[in-house]
Design a protein around this motif. Structure first.
Motif, PDB file in Angstrom:
ATOM      1  N   ALA A   1      54.357  28.372  64.799  1.00 18.17           N
ATOM      2  CA  ALA A   1      53.508  28.557  63.618  1.00 18.17           C
ATOM      3  C   ALA A   1      53.433  30.022  63.230  1.00 18.17           C
ATOM      4  CB  ALA A   1      52.105  28.011  63.882  1.00 18.17           C
ATOM      5  N   PHE A   2      53.775  30.913  64.157  1.00 20.77           N
ATOM      6  CA  PHE A   2      53.740  32.352  63.896  1.00 20.77           C
ATOM      7  C   PHE A   2      55.128  32.980  64.000  1.00 20.77           C
ATOM      8  CE2 PHE A   2      49.966  30.865  66.187  1.00 20.77           C
ATOM      9  CZ  PHE A   2      49.001  31.055  65.202  1.00 20.77           C
ATOM     10  N   ARG A   3      56.154  32.142  64.138  1.00 23.75           N
ATOM     11  CA  ARG A   3      57.530  32.629  64.217  1.00 23.75           C
ATOM     12  C   ARG A   3      58.401  31.798  63.277  1.00 23.75           C
ATOM     13  NH1 ARG A   3      58.547  35.809  68.709  1.00 23.75           N
ATOM     14  NH2 ARG A   3      60.767  35.338  68.547  1.00 23.75           N
TER      15      ARG A   3
ATOM     16  N   MET B   1      64.258  27.807  70.597  1.00 24.53           N
ATOM     17  CA  MET B   1      63.247  26.757  70.561  1.00 24.53           C
ATOM     18  C   MET B   1      61.892  27.309  70.149  1.00 24.53           C
ATOM     19  SD  MET B   1      62.216  24.084  73.593  1.00 24.53           S
ATOM     20  CE  MET B   1      61.663  25.395  74.680  1.00 24.53           C
ATOM     21  N   PHE B   2      61.641  28.590  70.409  1.00 30.58           N
ATOM     22  CA  PHE B   2      60.369  29.209  70.072  1.00 30.58           C
ATOM     23  C   PHE B   2      60.489  30.152  68.883  1.00 30.58           C
ATOM     24  CE2 PHE B   2      60.102  28.252  74.643  1.00 30.58           C
ATOM     25  CZ  PHE B   2      59.010  27.408  74.622  1.00 30.58           C
ATOM     26  N   GLY B   3      61.468  29.939  68.042  1.00 30.37           N
ATOM     27  CA  GLY B   3      61.606  30.737  66.836  1.00 30.37           C
ATOM     28  C   GLY B   3      62.463  31.963  67.039  1.00 30.37           C
ATOM     29  N   ASP B   4      62.965  32.481  65.924  1.00 32.88           N
ATOM     30  CA  ASP B   4      63.887  33.612  65.979  1.00 32.88           C
ATOM     31  C   ASP B   4      63.202  34.953  65.758  1.00 32.88           C
ATOM     32  OD1 ASP B   4      66.039  31.904  66.406  1.00 32.88           O
ATOM     33  OD2 ASP B   4      66.308  31.561  64.265  1.00 32.88           O
ATOM     34  N   GLU B   5      62.176  34.991  64.924  1.00 35.49           N
ATOM     35  CA  GLU B   5      61.514  36.260  64.637  1.00 35.49           C
ATOM     36  C   GLU B   5      60.038  36.027  64.365  1.00 35.49           C
ATOM     37  OE1 GLU B   5      62.396  37.910  60.704  1.00 35.49           O
ATOM     38  OE2 GLU B   5      63.781  36.218  60.420  1.00 35.49           O
ATOM     39  N   TRP B   6      59.252  37.030  64.648  1.00 37.50           N
ATOM     40  CA  TRP B   6      57.793  36.948  64.489  1.00 37.50           C
ATOM     41  C   TRP B   6      57.425  37.191  63.034  1.00 37.50           C
ATOM     42  CZ3 TRP B   6      53.996  35.476  67.708  1.00 37.50           C
ATOM     43  CH2 TRP B   6      52.675  35.768  67.333  1.00 37.50           C
ATOM     44  N   VAL B   7      56.613  36.279  62.467  1.00 35.56           N
ATOM     45  CA  VAL B   7      56.182  36.413  61.065  1.00 35.56           C
ATOM     46  C   VAL B   7      54.669  36.484  60.941  1.00 35.56           C
ATOM     47  CG1 VAL B   7      58.237  35.288  60.152  1.00 35.56           C
ATOM     48  CG2 VAL B   7      56.232  33.911  60.746  1.00 35.56           C
TER      49      VAL B   7
END
Length: 329
Positions: A68-70, A78-84
């Motif tokens: 939800a934050f990446r 699996m846990f996203g590529d970059e922090w948004v």
């Protein structure tokens, strides 16, 4: 003449009790948990499957909320590529479509609490007044049956009943009215959903209340009759207070799932013509996440929904404990 203390009669019960400080220290000492588990391992083994289920299907998936934050892309990490950060949270807070489905979810949740939740209580109270055992069992059996039907079958029956050539429109036509296309009109969706929920769940929901009614002390009814109370007064002053703890517990649990209205039934029952009143958060997440492949955005909305549900159940539990004196924990 005073009797020497050595020759005074002693209380045999007092002689067997340890000194007061020793008794207090004995009550304060608790047996280690591992000893209880070793002694009652057969009982504790019954917890193994539920605990494994909760860990695998409830707690481990919570780690996925990080997306939800990446930014999540299919085929990537699996846990996203970059922090948004809060980008997706800000996105759905500014999305008019989200607030529309949020209001639809809240309306259906309120209608479920007001209409669906009291129905099993009313049916249980009515069944409790029936003295013919065969008739009571017949009503219970008939009211239980819809619970065991698949949601697909229930929705199919509802659509057959309210279709243009269905039973409801046949009755309307016989009375001189014009057929109504209930399925294609957004104004009728909430009525169809709540009505089908009552029909499917009211019988099964009476089980807990009927079990709670058996625990009400019969001497209270005798005392009420001696005081001149009729059957209705006995219901309000004896029966309902006797099952209030059960009612409060189930109400808190229902409030906890306030935002999680029936996804499967709505998904099968609604259509683009009824989105105005039928589209809820669960179906919106289905379209945004699985159909449009926007998993991070859908996760942010789901996390927001879970926070609201947690807040509601904690608030309801605290309010119940303060006002009624009964709570879930």
């Amino acid at each position: 003449m005073s009797v020497p203390s050595s020759t005074r009669p002693q209380d045999p019960a007092a002689a067997t009790l340890p000194p007061l400080p020793a008794r207090r220290s004995a009550t304060r000492r608790r047996r280690p948990l591992w000893r209880d588990v070793r002694r009652d391992w057969r009982l504790y083994s019954l917890l193994l499957i539920p605990v494994v289920y909760l860990v695998i299907f409830k707690y481990l998936p919570m780690a996925g909320n990080i997306i939800a934050f990446r930014r999540f892309r299919a085929g990537g990490s699996m846990f996203g590529d970059e922090w948004v950060g809060l980008r997706y949270v800000q996105k759905f807070l500014e999305d008019p479509a989200f607030w529309k489905v949020f209001s639809n979810t809240a309306i259906l949740g309120v209608l479920s609490l007001i209409i669906v939740f009291p129905m099993p209580i009313i049916l249980a109270l009515l069944l409790n007044e029936i003295r013919k055992t065969w008739f009571k069992r017949f009503v219970q059996t008939v009211s239980y049956l819809p619970h065991f039907m698949s949601i697909v079958i229930v929705v199919g029956m509802v659509m057959q009943l309210v279709s243009l050539n269905g039973t409801v429109n046949s009755i309307i036509s016989a009375l001189g009215g014009d057929p109504v296309n209930f399925i294609a009109q957004a104004g009728w969706f909430r009525t169809l959903y709540i009505g089908s929920e009552v029909w499917q769940t009211v019988g099964w929901g009476t089980i807990l209340y009927l079990a709670a009614l058996t625990q009400v002390d019969t001497q209270l009814y005798e005392a009420a009759r001696i005081d001149g109370a009729n059957r209705l007064q006995q219901t309000f002053h004896v029966t309902i207070p006797g099952i209030t703890p059960t009612m409060i517990t189930l109400l808190i649990l229902n409030i906890g799932t306030f935002m999680a209205v029936g996804f499967e039934k709505i998904l099968l029952l609604y259509n683009p013509l009824t989105y105005d009143t039928a589209d809820v958060i669960a179906t919106y997440l289905f379209r945004v996440g699985l159909v449009s492949n926007n998993f991070s955005y859908a996760t942010a909305i789901g996390l927001f929904e879970a926070i609201i549900g947690l807040t509601l159940v904690l608030s309801a539990n605290a309010l119940s404990r303060r006002l009624v004196g009964s709570s879930l924990w």
